[in-house]
Design a protein around this motif. Structure first.
Motif, PDB file in Angstrom:
ATOM      1  N   THR A  84       0.832  -1.216   0.000  1.00 36.85           N
ATOM      2  CA  THR A  84       0.000   0.000   0.000  1.00 36.85           C
ATOM      3  C   THR A  84       0.866   1.266   0.000  1.00 36.85           C
ATOM      4  OG1 THR A  84      -0.219  -0.113   2.385  1.00 36.85           O
ATOM      5  CG2 THR A  84      -2.060  -0.968   1.087  1.00 36.85           C
ATOM      6  N   SER A  87       0.451   2.085  -3.518  1.00 37.62           N
ATOM      7  CA  SER A  87      -0.912   2.486  -3.889  1.00 37.62           C
ATOM      8  C   SER A  87      -1.225   3.858  -3.318  1.00 37.62           C
ATOM      9  CB  SER A  87      -1.939   1.487  -3.361  1.00 37.62           C
ATOM     10  OG  SER A  87      -1.536   0.186  -3.629  1.00 37.62           O
ATOM     11  N   LYS A 179      -6.233  -2.775  -3.498  1.00 43.46           N
ATOM     12  CA  LYS A 179      -5.923  -1.663  -2.593  1.00 43.46           C
ATOM     13  C   LYS A 179      -6.708  -1.816  -1.288  1.00 43.46           C
ATOM     14  CE  LYS A 179      -5.212   2.043  -5.943  1.00 43.46           C
ATOM     15  NZ  LYS A 179      -5.769   3.284  -6.454  1.00 43.46           N
TER      16      LYS A 179
END
Lengths: 258, 305
Positions: A84, A87, A179
């Motif tokens: 993440t 992301s 995500k």
């Protein structure tokens, strides 16, 4: 050439974690259980040892029980974080547009993730050992001066590390694919709880990937302990990790980078 | 013979059943500022992602510097710097640390970080955390990252998006400087015509996944023999309906008048007749040479949709 490129990828991957939560998480999370055990043994060490077993045996029991339960959550959080970070920063497209192969970018991240799990488990082993000696300094009569094989403890941690890679690879791949933070966490909790239920009596529970690390762990500090005696879950874990990481690597070659 | 930094042939691309690109063939001359112009959703970013090997097109071919990604991915990307849509920045790191992450991947000397920070004029804020950067600073940092390898080609996707007027001017000057002083070929996408008009030497117009025009910017003006007809009348809304029925495209309208592109003098009489026959009172008809905006609108027919 490929090794040199991989070195570049890993170097960049490690650098980006400075001043992040995961950096401190990898360092401090392994200290959580040893810190609680330190307090417990300093305050009630006599009472704990009086129930039976040696001081080291008790410390190992107090460490392995909570660790078996909490460690999978640690693995899930680290897997989430290493992916993440891209992301959230919108940087997948940045790193995949660099003059490194897609496989290189994937392997760099995977190896750093694996190294984080390894370091945390080794730190956990060393900190647990340090707790014994700190308690010994405060209360020399408790029995922590008795012989204890640190290499058995670290070897056991290494076995657990290998046995973790199976479900660790699943969470690494999941976190790359989505995500969504809740989905991998939900699957992880489901996996852990289902293993705890199934292990009560189901004969095939030993094949459950969320239980490999529990089943590979031996009674460190006791006479019965023998390193490398519970290798079936380790082999299963390594085989699963090889399959899942390979699928993830192939997927990386094909996928659209948004 | 002109050399091309980018050559694509008949690129097609699908998002499930939706055809996002249809036979997109581009030729970007080396040393040019190539404006890639199109409305939002026209396929600009999809094309750029294919140019950077982030998407793989099932049909067609992509060549950068005469090489294809199948055989020379790293060699190509070493010569390409990219800024794609929103800035890609690790907000927890400083500007300099962000560049260090990329520097480690591309293996250039540490001194290059200061060089690119100077080029994008970010030296004073280099040690500030990127989370405190304005959007303009983030865009400049993204550009600095793109410049680290001293690439021959810069691919910039909507670099002025979200910037305030001074940020837009700064970015525009920077792009011109990179082209003129540093010799970079620049592929620049935008949906803002005036932006492209001020920067580009060459242009391609894309709409609904198809390239509608490609060539010199001046050629776009010269190629269009069109003029605009301004009509002043009493009921503009009714007139718009009447003219649409007559297959005309309205490029602009307000309370008293409307503007439409026309091909010939005969069309002026035809428009007048249509309006009078519909019972409308026409107060004035005047023609002007069509500006680039009208040419673009006429090509994409966006106002009509």
């Amino acid at each position: 050439m490929a090794i040199l490129a991989l070195k570049k990828g890993i170097s960049a991957e490690i650098y980006k974690y400075r001043s992040t939560f995961v950096f401190w998480f990898v360092l401090l999370a392994p200290a959580f259980i040893p810190a609680i055990n330190l307090i417990a043994f300093l305050r009630r060490g006599d009472a704990i040892v009086a129930r039976g077993g040696t001081a080291w045996e008790n410390l190992m029991q107090f460490s392995s029980g909570p660790a078996n339960f909490l460690f999978p959550f640690f693995v899930i959080i680290v897997a989430l974080f290493v992916n993440t970070i891209e992301s959230n920063s919108n940087t997948w497209k940045l790193i995949y547009a660099q003059p490194l192969s897609r496989l290189n970018v994937f392997c760099s991240k995977m190896l750093v993730y694996i190294a984080m799990l390894f370091c945390s488990l080794m730190l956990f082993g060393l900190m647990t050992y340090a707790v014994g000696w700190l308690v010994h300094l405060a209360n020399p009569d408790l029995g922590f001066a008795d012989p204890f094989n640190l290499w058995h403890l670290l070897g056991n941690c290494f076995t657990i590390f290998l046995a973790t890679l199976g479900f660790g690879s699943i969470h690494f791949y999941l976190s790359q694919r989505t995500k969504n933070l809740i989905l991998p966490l939900g699957i992880g909790v489901g996996g852990i709880v289902s293993f705890m239920i199934l292990v009560q009596g189901w004969e095939y529970a030993r094949y459950h990937p969320y239980g490999y690390h529990v089943l590979s762990s031996g009674p460190v500090g006791t006479e019965n302990f023998s390193l490398w005696s519970h290798m079936e879950p380790v082999y299963l874990s390594l085989a699963l990790a090889a399959v899942v990481f390979s699928i993830a690597a192939i997927d990386t070659q094909r996928k659209r980078i948004i | 013979m002109e050399s091309y930094s980018i050559e694509t042939r008949e690129l097609n691309f699908y998002f499930k059943d939706f055809k996002a690109l249809s036979n997109v063939s581009l030729q970007v001359p080396t040393g040019s500022i190539f404006g890639f112009l199109g409305p939002n959703g026209a396929g600009k970013t999809t094309t750029i992602r294919i140019l950077l090997d982030l998407f793989h097109a099932p049909g067609g071919s992509v060549k950068l510097f005469g090489k294809s990604y199948e055989t020379a991915r790293s060699a190509i990307l070493k010569q390409v710097g990219a800024l794609i849509e929103n800035p890609s920045i690790y907000k927890h790191l400083t500007g300099r640390q962000n560049l260090e992450v990329i520097r480690r991947m591309v293996n250039v000397p540490v001194s290059r970080i200061d060089e690119v920070l100077r080029i994008v004029r970010l030296v004073d804020n280099a040690d500030k955390k990127a989370k405190h950067y304005s959007l303009g600073m983030c865009q400049r940092l993204g550009l600095a990252a793109a410049l680290l390898t001293d690439p021959e080609l810069l691919i910039l996707d909507e670099p002025t998006n979200g910037l305030d007027p001074s940020g837009i001017i700064e970015m525009r000057e920077l792009i011109i400087r990179l082209n003129r002083e540093h010799g970079k070929t620049i592929f620049l996408s935008s949906h803002i015509l005036s932006e492209i008009e001020k920067l580009a030497t060459d242009v391609a117009i894309i709409d609904q996944g198809e390239v509608l025009y490609q060539g010199k910017l001046d050629g776009l003006r010269q190629g269009s023999q069109l003029t605009e007809l301004r009509v002043e009348l009493n009921h503009v809304a009714t007139a718009v309906q009447v003219l649409k029925t007559g297959n005309f495209t309205i490029s602009e309208q307000n309370g008293q008048s409307l503007i439409l592109p026309i091909q010939s003098r005969q069309e002026i009489a035809h428009v007048n007749k249509l309006l009078v026959d519909a019972g409308l009172e026409v107060y004035g008809l005047s023609t002007t040479a069509q500006n680039l905006e009208s040419i673009f609108l006429n090509l994409t027919k966006k106002l009509d949709q």
